[in-house]
Design an enzyme around this catalytic site. Structure first.
Site, PDB file in Angstrom:
ATOM      1  N   LYS A  76       0.723  -1.215  -0.043  1.00 39.23           N
ATOM      2  CA  LYS A  76       0.002   0.045   0.038  1.00 39.23           C
ATOM      3  C   LYS A  76       0.969   1.159  -0.018  1.00 39.23           C
ATOM      4  O   LYS A  76       0.678   2.290  -0.678  1.00 39.23           O
ATOM      5  CB  LYS A  76      -0.967  -0.093   1.160  1.00 39.23           C
ATOM      6  N   GLN A 135      -4.269  -1.691   9.565  1.00 41.49           N
ATOM      7  CA  GLN A 135      -4.296  -3.065   8.936  1.00 41.49           C
ATOM      8  C   GLN A 135      -4.912  -3.962   9.926  1.00 41.49           C
ATOM      9  O   GLN A 135      -4.411  -4.155  11.098  1.00 41.49           O
ATOM     10  CB  GLN A 135      -2.927  -3.323   8.638  1.00 41.49           C
ATOM     11  N   ASP A 189     -10.630   3.049   4.822  1.00 40.98           N
ATOM     12  CA  ASP A 189     -11.244   1.478   4.529  1.00 40.98           C
ATOM     13  C   ASP A 189     -12.601   1.393   4.804  1.00 40.98           C
ATOM     14  O   ASP A 189     -13.193   0.297   4.421  1.00 40.98           O
ATOM     15  CB  ASP A 189     -10.612   0.785   5.830  1.00 40.98           C
TER      16      ASP A 189
HETATM   17  N1  GUN Z   1      -6.880  -6.911   6.306  1.00 40.93           N
HETATM   18  C1  GUN Z   1      -7.142  -7.634   5.118  1.00 40.93           C
HETATM   19  N2  GUN Z   1      -7.839  -6.736   4.283  1.00 40.93           N
HETATM   20  C2  GUN Z   1      -7.750  -5.520   4.781  1.00 40.93           C
HETATM   21  C3  GUN Z   1      -8.233  -4.222   4.298  1.00 40.93           C
HETATM   22  O1  GUN Z   1      -8.908  -4.070   3.209  1.00 40.93           O
HETATM   23  N3  GUN Z   1      -7.989  -3.204   4.739  1.00 40.93           N
HETATM   24  C4  GUN Z   1      -7.325  -3.325   6.322  1.00 40.93           C
HETATM   25  N4  GUN Z   1      -7.062  -2.283   7.173  1.00 40.93           N
HETATM   26  N5  GUN Z   1      -7.015  -4.687   6.831  1.00 40.93           N
HETATM   27  C5  GUN Z   1      -7.321  -5.786   6.172  1.00 40.93           C
END
Ligand code: GUN
Length: 294
Positions: free
Chosen positions: A54, A98, A121
């Site tokens: 990311k 995350q 998110d």
């Molecule tokens: N863990 C797995 N997919 C995601 C996501 O799209 N965002 C976040 N913050 N954690 C994740």
């Protein structure tokens, strides 16, 4: 029948190109650069890899990114305090915590803390609540489901009146996906590990979204001919012929499904690249919201 392949790599590249142009324009016109803060708690290697990707994508598109790492034994108060600091930081437009976090941390308490306007998110309960309600719109839509919708649109799959079956009911994918398809006028069924007869549901589905985390559990003979299949699964299975010793497969058995479906996403190269592209899009939107308030 041999299904049309829905190329997520190509669609994601198009979305990213549009974002890069918009970011450059924002810099030129307003001398403003979008910023994303990532928060990683603990040492989970998969999570660390996702966060790095990311951040790298931010760099590629001209978005500022600042990574925050906390040890696995960080307290919930420490995580909440960090999020509060990021909420107050005008350089930060989006906050990505995350998931999953270590078990001793209450995920809901942390997600509740994120400023609604920085919730890139789309996991804040208010954003999810708005997604669930008729006539309301969230500020941000969760990235993976938003990416799935983009793929369906790109492939020209009609949602109005379509029978959609989502396999999996996670907060991150299955649930918001069901709400999005329902908002797009599909008739939605959510199936999960306790569903009695999955095939009975799949057989009448025009759209199948597989997000259950079970390698190749959906086979071609369970599908309705001509349906669209969006495979969110990314599972490692042993493969001696591969130099890494494993290969990645989805929740759908690709070869048999491609014989029956009208359109299908591959794994890898389907939904995967879309998640990060949609996160970048949400971060740009967060910057636009902040800019409008200056
Ligand atoms: N863990 C797995 N997919 C995601 C996501 O799209 N965002 C976040 N913050 N954690 C994740």
């Amino acid at each position: 029948m041999s299904a049309k392949v829905i190329d997520g790599t190509k669609v994601a590249a198009r979305v990213r190109d549009e974002i890069a142009v918009a970011v450059a324009e924002m810099k030129e016109k307003y001398n403003y650069t979008p910023g994303l803060a990532t928060v990683l708690v603990g040492e989970d290697p998969a999570s660390a890899t996702y966060v790095r990707s990311k951040q790298r994508m931010c760099e590629r598109l001209g978005i500022r990114s600042v990574g925050h790492k906390l040890p696995a034994d960080a307290s919930q108060e420490e995580v909440v305090a960090l999020v509060a600091r990021l909420n107050a930081d005008p350089e930060v437009n989006g906050i990505l915590v995350q998931l999953p976090m270590p078990k001793h941390i209450n995920e809901e308490a942390v997600l509740n803390t994120i400023d609604l306007e920085k919730d890139v998110d789309g996991f804040h309960p208010v954003n999810i609540g708005r997604l669930a309600m008729k006539g309301r719109d969230p500020l941000f839509i969760p990235c993976t489901p938003a990416g799935c919708m983009e793929l369906l649109a790109d492939a020209g799959v009609p949602t109005k009146g379509a029978e959609a079956v989502i396999v999996g009911r996670s907060n991150i994918v299955g649930l918001p996906m069901a709400m999005l398809l329902q908002k797009a006028d599909a008739t939605v069924t959510i199936c999960h590990s306790r569903t009695k007869d999955l095939t009975e549901h799949l057989e009448r589905a025009d759209i199948v979204v597989a997000a259950i985390g079970w390698a190749e559990m959906i086979k071609g003979d369970m599908l309705k001919p001509g349906c669209a299949v969006i495979d969110v699964g990314i599972n490692r299975v042993d493969d001696a012929s591969n130099e890494r010793g494993y290969k990645l497969v989805g929740d759908v058995e690709y070869d048999s499904a491609a014989e029956v479906a009208g359109a299908i996403t591959p794994v890898p190269g389907g939904v995967g690249p879309m998640t990060i592209a949609m996160l970048m899009k949400n971060t740009l939107r967060a910057a636009e919201i902040a800019l409008a308030k200056r």
